[in-house]
Motif scaffolding. Sequence first.
Motif, short mmCIF file in Angstrom:
data_model
loop_
_atom_site.label_atom_id
_atom_site.label_comp_id
_atom_site.label_asym_id
_atom_site.label_seq_id
_atom_site.Cartn_x
_atom_site.Cartn_y
_atom_site.Cartn_z
N THR A 1 7.07 -17.96 0.95
CA THR A 1 6.95 -17.36 -0.37
C THR A 1 8.11 -16.42 -0.72
O THR A 1 8.35 -16.14 -1.89
N ASP A 2 8.83 -15.96 0.31
CA ASP A 2 9.96 -15.06 0.05
C ASP A 2 11.08 -15.74 -0.73
O ASP A 2 11.93 -15.07 -1.32
N ILE A 3 11.11 -17.08 -0.74
CA ILE A 3 12.22 -17.75 -1.44
C ILE A 3 12.18 -17.48 -2.94
O ILE A 3 13.17 -17.63 -3.64
N VAL A 4 11.01 -17.02 -3.44
CA VAL A 4 10.92 -16.70 -4.86
C VAL A 4 11.87 -15.55 -5.20
O VAL A 4 12.70 -15.64 -6.12
N GLU A 5 11.78 -14.47 -4.43
CA GLU A 5 12.66 -13.32 -4.69
C GLU A 5 14.12 -13.65 -4.37
O GLU A 5 15.03 -13.22 -5.06
N ILE A 6 14.31 -14.43 -3.31
CA ILE A 6 15.68 -14.78 -2.89
C ILE A 6 16.37 -15.58 -4.00
O ILE A 6 17.52 -15.30 -4.38
N ALA A 7 15.64 -16.56 -4.56
CA ALA A 7 16.21 -17.38 -5.64
C ALA A 7 16.46 -16.53 -6.88
O ALA A 7 17.50 -16.65 -7.54
N GLY A 8 15.51 -15.62 -7.16
CA GLY A 8 15.65 -14.72 -8.31
C GLY A 8 16.92 -13.87 -8.18
O GLY A 8 17.68 -13.70 -9.15
N ALA A 9 17.16 -13.36 -6.98
CA ALA A 9 18.33 -12.52 -6.73
C ALA A 9 19.63 -13.29 -6.92
O ALA A 9 20.66 -12.74 -7.26
N GLU A 10 19.56 -14.62 -6.71
CA GLU A 10 20.75 -15.46 -6.93
C GLU A 10 20.91 -15.83 -8.40
O GLU A 10 21.82 -16.56 -8.76
N GLY A 11 19.96 -15.35 -9.23
CA GLY A 11 20.04 -15.65 -10.66
C GLY A 11 19.48 -17.03 -11.01
O GLY A 11 19.69 -17.53 -12.12
N LEU A 12 18.74 -17.65 -10.08
CA LEU A 12 18.16 -18.97 -10.35
C LEU A 12 16.83 -18.81 -11.08
O LEU A 12 16.17 -17.78 -10.98
N ASP A 13 16.41 -19.88 -11.75
CA ASP A 13 15.16 -19.86 -12.50
C ASP A 13 13.98 -20.18 -11.58
O ASP A 13 13.98 -21.20 -10.89
N VAL A 14 12.96 -19.32 -11.58
CA VAL A 14 11.76 -19.55 -10.78
C VAL A 14 10.54 -19.44 -11.69
O VAL A 14 10.43 -18.49 -12.47
N VAL A 15 9.64 -20.42 -11.62
CA VAL A 15 8.47 -20.40 -12.51
C VAL A 15 7.19 -20.69 -11.72
O VAL A 15 7.24 -21.15 -10.58
N ALA A 16 6.07 -20.44 -12.38
CA ALA A 16 4.77 -20.80 -11.79
C ALA A 16 4.08 -21.80 -12.71
O ALA A 16 4.18 -21.68 -13.93
N THR A 17 3.40 -22.79 -12.12
CA THR A 17 2.55 -23.70 -12.91
C THR A 17 1.12 -23.40 -12.47
O THR A 17 0.90 -22.71 -11.48
N GLU A 18 0.15 -23.95 -13.20
CA GLU A 18 -1.23 -23.64 -12.82
C GLU A 18 -2.04 -24.90 -12.51
O GLU A 18 -2.01 -25.86 -13.25
N ALA A 19 -2.75 -24.85 -11.39
CA ALA A 19 -3.64 -25.96 -11.01
C ALA A 19 -5.07 -25.44 -11.02
O ALA A 19 -5.30 -24.23 -11.01
N SER A 20 -6.04 -26.37 -11.03
CA SER A 20 -7.44 -25.95 -11.02
C SER A 20 -7.78 -25.36 -9.65
O SER A 20 -7.13 -25.67 -8.65
N PHE A 21 -8.81 -24.54 -9.62
CA PHE A 21 -9.24 -23.93 -8.35
C PHE A 21 -9.58 -25.02 -7.34
O PHE A 21 -9.18 -24.98 -6.19
N GLU A 22 -10.33 -26.04 -7.82
CA GLU A 22 -10.77 -27.12 -6.92
C GLU A 22 -9.60 -27.80 -6.24
O GLU A 22 -9.63 -28.07 -5.05
N SER A 23 -8.56 -28.08 -7.03
CA SER A 23 -7.47 -28.86 -6.45
C SER A 23 -6.67 -28.05 -5.44
O SER A 23 -5.91 -28.62 -4.66
N ALA A 24 -6.85 -26.75 -5.41
CA ALA A 24 -6.12 -25.92 -4.46
C ALA A 24 -7.01 -25.46 -3.31
O ALA A 24 -6.59 -24.66 -2.47
N LEU A 25 -8.21 -26.00 -3.25
CA LEU A 25 -9.17 -25.56 -2.23
C LEU A 25 -8.64 -25.84 -0.81
O LEU A 25 -8.39 -26.98 -0.45
N GLY A 26 -8.49 -24.80 -0.02
CA GLY A 26 -8.04 -24.94 1.37
C GLY A 26 -9.25 -24.98 2.29
O GLY A 26 -10.21 -24.26 2.08
N ILE A 27 -9.19 -25.83 3.31
CA ILE A 27 -10.34 -26.01 4.20
C ILE A 27 -10.10 -25.30 5.52
O ILE A 27 -9.12 -25.56 6.22
N ASN A 28 -10.99 -24.40 5.87
CA ASN A 28 -10.86 -23.67 7.13
C ASN A 28 -12.01 -23.89 8.08
O ASN A 28 -11.88 -23.68 9.28
#
Length: 456
Positions: A203-230
């Motif tokens: 997840t640190d690559i977000v700030e690293i890319a930002g510091a290089e002046g690159l474009d970083v964005v977020a998209t949104e998925a449904s809760f179900e589709s991101a459900l992690g199984i533990n």
Amino acid sequence: MSQRTCLSVILAAGEGTRMKSTMPKVLHAIAGLPMVAHVVKAAEAAGATGVALVIGHGADEMRKAVQKFAPKAETFVQEKRLGTGHAVLAAREAISKGYEDILVMFGDTPLIDAQALAAARQKLAEDAAVAVIGFRPPSPTGYGRLIEKGGHLIAIREEKDCSEEEKKIGFCNAGMMAVAGKHALRLLDKVGNKNAKGEFYLTDIVEIAGAEGLDVVATEASFESALGINNRAELAEAEAIWQTRRRREAMLSGVTLIAPETVYFSHDTEIGTDTIVEPNVWFGPGVKIASGAKIHAFSHIEGATIASNCDVGPFARLRPGADLRNKAKVGNFCEVKQATIEEGAKVNHLTYIGDARVGAAANIGAGTITCNYDGYSKFFTDIGEGAFVGSNSSLVAPVSIGKGGYIASGSVITESVPDDALAFGRARQKTIPGKGKELRERFASAAAAKKKAAAE
Ligand code: UD1
Ligand code: MG
């Protein structure tokens, strides 16, 4: 769909201790398919042309399994689990091949849908360097928070590193992201481990890319589709969501499910239009059903092919290799294994047909058994077109019954029967007039004598 080349890097090195299993977590199945295989399928549906699986715990077992569900995927072993950023770099060799898009995914997120992945890839096509897939869980606790500013993502903060203010953010990191291939290795190599857990965070690559002046964005998925199984409770939750989606898809494609919540599909079930499925039916892997079939209640079907207008069950068990041709009927309490039931043939009641062919329009009486096994080997039974097998017959394989052959009820058939012959394989009946009455009188007087002796 984007024409850009895409490598999916799937992280699956974790042990999954909470599953309490000897099997690696991501090999636990949903709809009969390992959860990591669902992830591979989603990646491919989103256009991934290469798949790199990062494995660690249970590497040998993982390799064997991957060979089956994704033979073209490459596996990379992460020897020490030093964090998600470190894990992605285990696949350095694959990443350096020069893919335009890199999709980082987790092996324990089996419900991820191709659309969410494609949406993140689309952002790369629009020149973003990193597109992170976010979601809004009912409780954000434990997830990395997405920190946005002016439509851009500026950081992902892990729970343990969050300020009280940041902890209030509900938009979280689902764990998956798309990274432009031309930047990926450079960004990943800059990731350090100075954080609360001492791990290399992807997840640190977000700030690293930002510091290089690159474009970083977020998209949104449904809760179900991101459900992690533990754990296994979450596994069952994911199974339920998967089944709900699949039932709906089946109904919308023209299949009638009278009580959809009681019908269970496998990942590969194929079922044609105008087929009616009654309540409480289980489809194991490898089932193909054409159109217009009726599957009656409480049937258990796996590895079977069912042609148009067949009638199956109630309480039928079709095992691998059962091949029902048009209008065949397999009724209540019948089991069919590795056998063809040809057009219009009927196997209606309490019967076992294994390693056999039942010819077109043949009729198999109630309680017929193909005796296919001697404890060591399996043998074949061939039943010709239009044959009639009387109830309660045992057909001791290898044996054949010719076209139009007729088997008397209760027969034990050990020799082949020619076309149109009648075969009796049982003792001839003997009837003795008056003998029933005589026996009854003899037994009654014996019983009375015994009673009298006991009273004296
Ligand atoms: C991760 C994210 C977090 C996100 C959450 C979503 C990071 C740093 N954090 O946290 O922002 O909200 O997922 O569920 O990425 N793995 C390896 N090797 C490693 C470490 C992890 O293969 O060295 C694999 C795990 O097997 C697992 C996945 O990567 O499949 C995620 O690792 P996990 O430890 O569950 O990360 P989280 O702490 O949940
Ligand atoms: Mg996790």
